[in-house]
Write a protein that holds these residues in place. Structure first.
Motif, PDB file in Angstrom:
ATOM      1  N   ASN A 354       0.818  -1.210   0.000  1.00 32.73           N
ATOM      2  CA  ASN A 354       0.000   0.000   0.000  1.00 32.73           C
ATOM      3  C   ASN A 354       0.852   1.260   0.000  1.00 32.73           C
ATOM      4  N   LYS A 355       1.928   1.238   0.743  1.00 31.72           N
ATOM      5  CA  LYS A 355       2.713   2.464   0.886  1.00 31.72           C
ATOM      6  C   LYS A 355       3.725   2.654  -0.245  1.00 31.72           C
ATOM      7  N   TYR A 356       4.247   1.568  -0.783  1.00 32.61           N
ATOM      8  CA  TYR A 356       5.328   1.679  -1.759  1.00 32.61           C
ATOM      9  C   TYR A 356       4.916   1.261  -3.165  1.00 32.61           C
ATOM     10  N   GLY A 357       3.911   0.372  -3.280  1.00 31.21           N
ATOM     11  CA  GLY A 357       3.559  -0.188  -4.584  1.00 31.21           C
ATOM     12  C   GLY A 357       2.574   0.665  -5.347  1.00 31.21           C
ATOM     13  N   GLY A 358       1.956   0.011  -6.341  1.00 32.59           N
ATOM     14  CA  GLY A 358       0.995   0.710  -7.189  1.00 32.59           C
ATOM     15  C   GLY A 358      -0.377   0.779  -6.554  1.00 32.59           C
ATOM     16  N   PRO A 359      -1.328   1.336  -7.270  1.00 29.91           N
ATOM     17  CA  PRO A 359      -2.679   1.512  -6.716  1.00 29.91           C
ATOM     18  C   PRO A 359      -3.444   0.206  -6.554  1.00 29.91           C
ATOM     19  N   THR A 360      -3.085  -0.815  -7.325  1.00 30.78           N
ATOM     20  CA  THR A 360      -3.799  -2.090  -7.250  1.00 30.78           C
ATOM     21  C   THR A 360      -2.990  -3.085  -6.426  1.00 30.78           C
ATOM     22  N   VAL A 361      -3.618  -3.566  -5.352  1.00 28.44           N
ATOM     23  CA  VAL A 361      -2.963  -4.541  -4.480  1.00 28.44           C
ATOM     24  C   VAL A 361      -3.862  -5.764  -4.394  1.00 28.44           C
ATOM     25  N   ARG A 362      -3.285  -6.935  -4.450  1.00 25.87           N
ATOM     26  CA  ARG A 362      -4.080  -8.147  -4.374  1.00 25.87           C
ATOM     27  C   ARG A 362      -3.316  -9.239  -3.634  1.00 25.87           C
ATOM     28  N   ILE A 363      -4.100 -10.169  -3.072  1.00 22.95           N
ATOM     29  CA  ILE A 363      -3.535 -11.339  -2.396  1.00 22.95           C
ATOM     30  C   ILE A 363      -4.000 -12.560  -3.169  1.00 22.95           C
ATOM     31  N   VAL A 364      -3.057 -13.339  -3.638  1.00 25.24           N
ATOM     32  CA  VAL A 364      -3.358 -14.545  -4.407  1.00 25.24           C
ATOM     33  C   VAL A 364      -2.788 -15.730  -3.638  1.00 25.24           C
ATOM     34  N   GLY A 365      -3.616 -16.742  -3.385  1.00 25.49           N
ATOM     35  CA  GLY A 365      -3.155 -17.922  -2.670  1.00 25.49           C
ATOM     36  C   GLY A 365      -3.532 -19.186  -3.391  1.00 25.49           C
ATOM     37  N   GLN A 366      -2.567 -20.150  -3.448  1.00 24.81           N
ATOM     38  CA  GLN A 366      -2.840 -21.411  -4.129  1.00 24.81           C
ATOM     39  C   GLN A 366      -1.887 -22.483  -3.628  1.00 24.81           C
ATOM     40  N   VAL A 367      -2.306 -23.740  -3.832  1.00 27.53           N
ATOM     41  CA  VAL A 367      -1.465 -24.879  -3.461  1.00 27.53           C
ATOM     42  C   VAL A 367      -0.502 -25.153  -4.602  1.00 27.53           C
ATOM     43  N   VAL A 368       0.790 -25.237  -4.272  1.00 27.69           N
ATOM     44  CA  VAL A 368       1.829 -25.461  -5.274  1.00 27.69           C
ATOM     45  C   VAL A 368       2.801 -26.512  -4.739  1.00 27.69           C
ATOM     46  N   SER A 369       2.804 -27.687  -5.399  1.00 30.14           N
ATOM     47  CA  SER A 369       3.797 -28.735  -5.095  1.00 30.14           C
ATOM     48  C   SER A 369       3.822 -29.107  -3.620  1.00 30.14           C
ATOM     49  N   ASP A 379       0.868  -3.461  -8.631  1.00 28.82           N
ATOM     50  CA  ASP A 379       1.268  -3.107 -10.001  1.00 28.82           C
ATOM     51  C   ASP A 379       2.160  -1.872 -10.036  1.00 28.82           C
ATOM     52  N   GLY A 380       2.967  -1.701  -9.005  1.00 30.17           N
ATOM     53  CA  GLY A 380       3.883  -0.562  -8.977  1.00 30.17           C
ATOM     54  C   GLY A 380       5.135  -0.807  -9.802  1.00 30.17           C
ATOM     55  N   ASP A 381       6.122   0.104  -9.637  1.00 29.85           N
ATOM     56  CA  ASP A 381       7.347   0.037 -10.438  1.00 29.85           C
ATOM     57  C   ASP A 381       8.331  -1.010  -9.942  1.00 29.85           C
ATOM     58  N   GLY A 382       8.081  -1.593  -8.808  1.00 28.49           N
ATOM     59  CA  GLY A 382       8.999  -2.602  -8.299  1.00 28.49           C
ATOM     60  C   GLY A 382      10.123  -2.003  -7.468  1.00 28.49           C
ATOM     61  N   ILE A 383      11.025  -2.837  -7.075  1.00 32.66           N
ATOM     62  CA  ILE A 383      12.132  -2.451  -6.197  1.00 32.66           C
ATOM     63  C   ILE A 383      13.412  -2.399  -7.018  1.00 32.66           C
ATOM     64  N   PRO A 384      14.251  -1.355  -6.835  1.00 34.53           N
ATOM     65  CA  PRO A 384      15.493  -1.256  -7.606  1.00 34.53           C
ATOM     66  C   PRO A 384      16.337  -2.533  -7.475  1.00 34.53           C
ATOM     67  N   GLU A 385      16.971  -2.901  -8.568  1.00 30.10           N
ATOM     68  CA  GLU A 385      17.707  -4.168  -8.611  1.00 30.10           C
ATOM     69  C   GLU A 385      18.853  -4.200  -7.608  1.00 30.10           C
ATOM     70  N   GLU A 386      19.454  -3.032  -7.325  1.00 30.22           N
ATOM     71  CA  GLU A 386      20.581  -3.028  -6.401  1.00 30.22           C
ATOM     72  C   GLU A 386      20.158  -3.351  -4.974  1.00 30.22           C
ATOM     73  N   LEU A 387      18.854  -3.331  -4.697  1.00 35.33           N
ATOM     74  CA  LEU A 387      18.372  -3.641  -3.345  1.00 35.33           C
ATOM     75  C   LEU A 387      17.888  -5.078  -3.199  1.00 35.33           C
ATOM     76  N   HIS A 388      17.853  -5.847  -4.276  1.00 35.05           N
ATOM     77  CA  HIS A 388      17.279  -7.186  -4.214  1.00 35.05           C
ATOM     78  C   HIS A 388      17.996  -8.071  -3.204  1.00 35.05           C
ATOM     79  N   ASP A 389      19.313  -8.000  -3.164  1.00 31.46           N
ATOM     80  CA  ASP A 389      20.067  -8.883  -2.271  1.00 31.46           C
ATOM     81  C   ASP A 389      19.924  -8.481  -0.807  1.00 31.46           C
ATOM     82  N   ARG A 390      19.427  -7.272  -0.555  1.00 30.68           N
ATOM     83  CA  ARG A 390      19.339  -6.788   0.830  1.00 30.68           C
ATOM     84  C   ARG A 390      17.900  -6.565   1.282  1.00 30.68           C
ATOM     85  N   LEU A 391      16.943  -7.084   0.512  1.00 28.29           N
ATOM     86  CA  LEU A 391      15.536  -6.779   0.789  1.00 28.29           C
ATOM     87  C   LEU A 391      15.110  -7.180   2.193  1.00 28.29           C
ATOM     88  N   PHE A 392      15.579  -8.328   2.652  1.00 30.97           N
ATOM     89  CA  PHE A 392      15.096  -8.870   3.915  1.00 30.97           C
ATOM     90  C   PHE A 392      16.047  -8.581   5.074  1.00 30.97           C
TER      91      PHE A 392
END
Length: 477
Positions: A354-369, A379-392
């Protein structure tokens, strides 16, 4: 690089250079001593062979002359001197062999003996051998003439050259001994100087290292105390904040439902803002409490079989009442998880979207493997690539600002800790124009019996109670 580190590296470089120079000097001294010893040995051998050559030449001259003199006496006075003559001839031949061996030894020792010595000794040996040959055939007169005419001349020639060579070798031996003496004095000086110096330098380095170790231990202890005080402050402050937040949250809901306020045009909107901001502040307090419990290793998990769709709606409904537009499309399924922790994970991810992403937010849940995947997408612009390794990581910032505005920078690190603590995993994806945080948790099985996990059994641990849930429990009592 700090000044202290630079100085330390400078001292280490100087010490290494000093040790290297000392090793080079020691090797040079050892090589010089070995080379000098070989030189002394060679010149001493040449000197010994020169003395042997002089001795052999002298014996050859005297014994050949004695044999000639005895032969003359035997001829003139007719007495038997055969034994004496034979002995002198034998001694002369032995001396000639010694002379040849000495000359060869001089050449082998130095490798550059004067050719005149070899030529002169060969001429002298030939002259002596000629005298002996004449005596053996009985030509006493011929032997006397040869001895008088040339034997002394060749003897003086060879002796003169050998004496010169002997003096030269003696000079070389003296010079080599003097050089060895100087090298020995230098070696003794270096040993007397370097050993104490090395001991002093080693002692100073050990003392510095021990002092640095003590300083590091003091700093580490101080850091531990500061961290402990910080954690205690965060925990206490968070607990103190929860009580008024719970009251504000509950009272705002009561005001929102009050018919008198609903008649006003602005009051419901203002109540909704109070609820929304209280939710955000409550989430931050929860994050601080969770982090404090994580650091203290005091987080516990209460596992049960829960319906993902129900829990997603439980998290999303209060946000919708505050005006957030969040779609939920979750496949109904039972998962084995901690109810409060799972809600906190989903709540943090939705708040980030809500604070960083685009106007449309959704939760999708499914059983996988054999797992259940919860995808929180926007549907926002995403997170800069240089931050991917430090996201968490904790306190993630982009430049001088936190990655998520209005956040203390703990949300994603808590999401990972809680998810892994519940036996799952979390990661980030960007595909098809959607930014996705995927949470994978285990499905419930029929033989699930464990309802409680100690903090040591979890990969990470965190937990605050939900402010709204606490308020409802208070109202219910």
């Amino acid at each position: 690089m700090s000044i202290g580190a630079t100085k330390k590296r400078g001292r280490l470089a100087a010490l290494t250079l000093g040790v290297g120079v000392a090793i080079v000097v020691v090797f040079a001294l050892v090589f010089s001593i070995a080379f000098g010893s070989r030189g002394v040995a060679a010149h001493a051998s040449a000197l010994h062979n020169a003395d042997e050559a002089i001795r052999a030449a002298t014996i050859a001259r005297s014994q050949s002359g004695l044999a000639t003199h005895l032969s003359i006496l035997e001829r003139d006075f007719e007495f038997d001197a055969g034994n004496g003559i034979d002995l002198s001839i034998s001694e002369t031949k032995l001396a000639l062999r010694d002379l040849a061996a000495a000359i060869d030894g001089m050449s082998d020792a130095t490798g550059n003996v004067d050719v005149r010595i070899q030529s002169s000794s060969a001429t002298f040996a030939a002259t002596v051998q000629g005298v002996l040959d004449l005596l053996e055939v009985g030509d006493v007169d011929g032997a006397e003439v040869a001895a008088v005419a040339s034997l002394d001349l060749h003897f003086r020639s060879v002796i003169g050259l050998v004496v010169v060579e002997r003096d030269h070798e003696a000079t070389q031996v003296a010079a080599a001994n003097a050089l060895m003496g100087r090298i020995g004095d230098m070696a003794r000086f270096l040993v007397a100087f370097l050993v104490p110096t090395a001991a002093i330098i080693l002692y100073r380095e050990l003392s510095r290292r021990q002092q640095r170790q003590r300083d590091l231990e003091v700093r580490l202890e101080t850091e531990k105390e500061l961290n402990k005080a910080r954690d205690e402050f965060v925990a206490n402050a968070s607990h103190e904040l929860r009580t008024p937040l719970t009251s504000i949250f509950g009272l705002a809901h009561l005001l929102e439902e009050d018919p008198a306020l609903q008649a006003s045009e602005t009051a419901p909107e203002m109540a909704g803002m109070i609820i929304s901001e209280t939710n955000d502040l409550s989430r931050m307090v929860d994050d601080l409490l969770t982090t404090a419990r994580l650091d203290a290793g005091a987080l516990h998990y209460q596992f049960e079989n829960i319906n993902v769709l129900d829990e997603a709606r439980e998290v999303v409904d209060p946000m919708r009442r505050s005006g957030a537009q969040i779609a939920v499309d979750c496949q109904p399924a039972l998962v084995r998880s901690d109810r409060l922790r799972l809600r906190q994970v989903v709540r943090n991810l939705i708040s980030n979207a809500n604070k960083y992403g685009g106007p449309t937010v959704r939760i999708v849940g499914q059983v996988v493997s054999g797992w259940y995947e919860i995808r929180v997408e926007d549907d926002g612009d995403g997170i800069p690539e240089e931050l991917h390794d430090r996201l968490f990581q904790r306190f993630l910032h982009q430049g001088d600002l936190p990655l998520v505005l209005g956040s203390v920078g703990l949300g994603l690190s808590i999401v990972r800790a809680l998810t892994e603590g519940m036996g799952g995993a979390v990661w980030y994806e960007r595909r098809g124009g959607w930014t996705s945080f995927v949470v994978r948790i285990p499905l419930a099985t029929t033989d699930d019996r464990s309802l409680y996990r100690e903090p040591g059994e979890a990969a990470a641990a965190l937990a605050p109670a939900n402010a709204r849930r606490a308020f409802r429990s208070v109202i219910g009592r």
